[in-house]
Write an enzyme that holds these catalytic residues in place. Sequence first.
Site, short mmCIF file in Angstrom:
data_model
loop_
_atom_site.label_atom_id
_atom_site.label_comp_id
_atom_site.label_asym_id
_atom_site.label_seq_id
_atom_site.Cartn_x
_atom_site.Cartn_y
_atom_site.Cartn_z
N LYS A 13 21.78 137.55 -10.07
CA LYS A 13 21.89 138.89 -10.65
C LYS A 13 21.81 139.95 -9.55
O LYS A 13 21.03 139.80 -8.60
CB LYS A 13 20.75 139.07 -11.67
N SER B 20 19.84 142.69 -20.16
CA SER B 20 20.63 143.21 -19.07
C SER B 20 21.24 142.13 -18.17
O SER B 20 22.18 142.42 -17.43
CB SER B 20 19.77 144.13 -18.19
N SER C 35 15.57 140.54 -21.15
CA SER C 35 16.88 140.52 -20.48
C SER C 35 17.36 139.17 -19.98
O SER C 35 18.51 139.05 -19.56
CB SER C 35 16.87 141.48 -19.30
N1 GLN Z 1 16.85 145.69 -23.25
C1 GLN Z 1 15.57 146.08 -22.73
C2 GLN Z 1 15.71 147.40 -22.03
O1 GLN Z 1 16.73 147.96 -22.10
C3 GLN Z 1 15.06 145.03 -21.79
C4 GLN Z 1 15.68 145.09 -20.46
C5 GLN Z 1 15.16 144.06 -19.52
O2 GLN Z 1 14.51 143.09 -19.93
N2 GLN Z 1 15.42 144.28 -18.25
O3 GLN Z 1 14.81 147.89 -21.42
#
Ligand code: GLN
Length: 488
Positions: free
Chosen positions: A80, A155, A179
């Site tokens: 990532k 994400s 995420s």
């Molecule tokens: N979807 C969540 C957010 O937008 C979690 C994101 C993540 O785990 N990095 O913060």
Amino acid sequence: MSFLHYNSIAQIADALKAGETTSVKVTQAVLDRIEAIDGQVQAFLCLDAVDTISQAQASDARRAQGSAIGRLDGIPIAIKDILAVKDQPLRCASKMLESYISPFDATCIRRLRDAGAVIFGRLNMDEFAMGSSTENSAFQTTSNPWNLDTIPGGSSGGSAAAIAAGEAIATLGTDTGGSIRQPAALCGVVGTKPTYGLISRYGLVAFASSLDQVGPLTRTVEDAALLMEAMIGKDALDSTSISPQGDICYAEALQKKKGPWKLGVPREFFGNGIDPEVKANIENAIEWYRSQGCEIIDISLPHSDLAVPVYYIIATAEASSNLARFDGVRYGHRSAAADDVLSLFTKSRGEGFGEEVKRRIILGTYVLSSGYYDSYYLRAQKVRTLIRNDFVKAFEQVDAILTPTSPTPAFKHGERNDDPLAMYLSDIYTISVNLSGLPAISVPSGFTKAGLPIGLQVIAPAFGEADLFAVAHSFEQAHDYHEQRPKL
Ligand code: GLN
């Protein structure tokens, strides 16, 4: 071996050991697959093929000399875009870091290199890991390999889509509120969020430091166990990292730990907002565990409904502080239009950050500001403790907890873009795990009638990874969902 790019780490490790294939062949198969289909999936932001193949050649040379390091030696693992890999771009899918090249390796990357892994590629993500659909990337939109009209989750959407599409043997993602697990569920792969502190965060660009964790996305639970074993452990460069406790031979434990387990099902996770097909699917999975002799116990996590609001106070507060470093002076984008120091800050940040990142910085700054700190941030910290205590109480009764990973399957591109609250609810079942520092995994549990993957989430007590993997593995091995491939 046929379709090298769709094999698991364990299968490839066996074939490498038996001399049936080479790291160069496997790596080339993955690169060819990316060449063939990434135009459609768009999981990769960029790729350094020359460097990738040279790592594979080095692995084959080690093996030829009889000094292969272990099961990960020669396995191509894609990363990532939020984890530092020496001499490669580190952009967090943001214009702010568009031309930034990392001068060092994150600790988790260094540990995988020490195990012989071939580290390659920069995988697309929501900008600075803020989002649930990978649509917040400043550079491109990734599609779900199971249906290109839908999002891969986020994400870590690039990390999940790449596995589902056969573009990597395994990938790394990060999980602040879901995420890793949510995109894993939406793309039909395995996603693991470790106990907080088990994997060093050194070299992970910080979003919300008390929640962020690195973890693997893989084809099987066994592969997740293998990658975790290589990455865990105290790191002098991250003071919040901790030495593992208990059974840490995760892959070996899969063969020994066979249950039956006491499994908790939190009634709060099956109420409003869950898609009926997802609900029925998870209920079937729970029935399968019961049929194997597991005791299914109805439990309550009474503060679960507060997890999303608490998360969006704590995560944004931490983000507003962490992202203050991007000021046009030390890192990243510097506005050409600035004519004094103040406009250097405001214009560089205004031009460099996307809309969602700005929304969170503003929200986080607000909840930390004097006069509001006590009523928002401090209260959120107190409720965080209540959420954690709910789990502590539940684990007095059960070995692990079963829930859906995501309330819905993958949704269409653009569907939740104008409604941040609907987007924030994508993580309703994963967020409380981060707030509590616990380990959890999403394992494929079937498909909707429209052919979209569904994921089952297993949650374990802190440092309970060996049991976590064993519970998930038993389900995986009795079903073939993880062996299904999208038609790409
Ligand atoms: N979807 C969540 C957010 O937008 C979690 C994101 C993540 O785990 N990095 O913060």
